[in-house]
Design an enzyme around this catalytic site. Structure first.
Site: not given
Ligand code: 13P
Length: 323
Positions: A83-84, A105, A142, A188, A221
């Protein structure tokens, strides 16, 4: 079966008209919770983690263990996703470790504060796509900027909505398999200051973008709902989370009818985990063994993830990956 690519998971989701949850895990016990939830609900699943953001000391050690853990779930179709990914090098490391999908990202410069130009984003994303595709790995890019902080850190990004014209150009110039589109959500535990309506949560943008890039899977996301009951439990046991609203469950389910295929959730799982741990530690008083409070966190996380799998529609869909 176990490991599949993001493209395989999301192609099947498109055929079946459902979404697949991508659940953030920051240690092995959480990964076990997500995999157990998938086994329990017979779901395909995306397990995702962020480089440098785990309870373990070293990514390489943690990632190797994750690959080993996934292999134990032979009946569960699992995408192991970075992720990211903040750089080309992070993506290369994850691919080397055995991940079947990476996100690059490229929306921010390396200071994590200044938005990258469209051209800068295209350049790094295209480089990752070329490297990953040569190795049979899927890539998510992204466009626009999703707000908040994805790893719980101090840098808070400002939301920049995705533009449908840019989305079409971005996909044509990079060849990404999936695209995270900024539609007003943020990462978050602090999202909306009141229940979100169409002016802050731009669901209309999803269908507009989906029409322009019908062969690319769209990713939402910042999809956590931030359940009030979990916030209250956390705050009743020493937490200080301010009131905040996330993406309602019904909107997440609706997003899958508009074109969203991958739904990212981290904070809801983390809140469920923390609420259980805080409750245990507060009520027990002398319990200090991580095995005792950690296992409560894991079980609570499994429960919320299994619930979400029903909402997103992936429950019962694992058969699509069995030949
Ligand atoms: P949340 O912070 O809403 O859980 O989203 C997580 C996210 O998009 C990770 O890439």
């Amino acid at each position: 079966m176990a490991l599949i690519t993001l493209t395989e998971a999301l192609d099947a989701a498109r055929s079946g008209g459902y979404g697949v949850g991508a659940f953030n895990v920051t240690d092995l016990a959480q990964a076990e919770a997500v995999l157990d939830a998938a086994a329990e609900t017979d779901s395909p699943v995306i397990v995702q983690t962020i480089a440098g953001s785990s309870a373990h000391g070293r990514d390489e050690l943690y990632w190797k263990a994750l690959v080993g853990l996934v292999a134990e779930y032979a009946d569960v179709p699992v995408v192991l996703h970075l992720d990211h990914g903040a750089s080309f090098d992070d993506c290369v490391r994850a691919i080397g470790a055995g991940f079947t999908s990476v996100m690059i990202d490229g929306s921010m410069r390396s200071d994590h504060v200044t938005p990258a130009t469209f051209e800068e984003n295209v350049a790094v994303t295209r480089r990752v796509v070329q490297y990953a595709h040569e190795r049979g790995v899927s890539v998510e890019g992204e466009l626009g900027t999703i707000g908040g902080s994805e790893d719980g850190g101090a840098s808070i990004k400002k939301i920049v909505l995705a533009d449908p014209d840019d989305a079409e150009r971005f996909v044509a110039e990079t060849g990404v398999d999936a695209l995270a589109v900024a539609i007003g959500t943020s990462h978050g535990a602090y999202k909306f200051t009141s229940p979100p309506d169409g002016t802050v949560l731009r669901m209309d943008l999803i269908s507009e973008i989906a029409e322009r890039i019908p062969h690319t899977h769209l990713v939402m996301h910042g999809s956590s709902s931030l359940p009030a009951a979990l916030r209250e439990t956390i705050n009743a046991h020493g937490g200080r989370l301010p009131e905040s609203w996330g993406v309602p469950e019904a909107e997440k389910a609706r997003s899958t009818t508009l074109g969203i295929r991958k739904i990212n959730q981290g904070m809801d799982s983390h809140m469920a985990y923390s609420a259980a741990v805080r409750t245990y530690l507060d009520e027990d008083g002398i319990g200090v063994d991580p095995a005792l409070y950690g296992s409560r966190g894991r079980v609570a996380m499994q429960e919320i993830v299994a619930d979400r799998m029903q909402v997103f529609g992936q429950a019962g869909q694992a058969y699509r990956h069995r030949s």
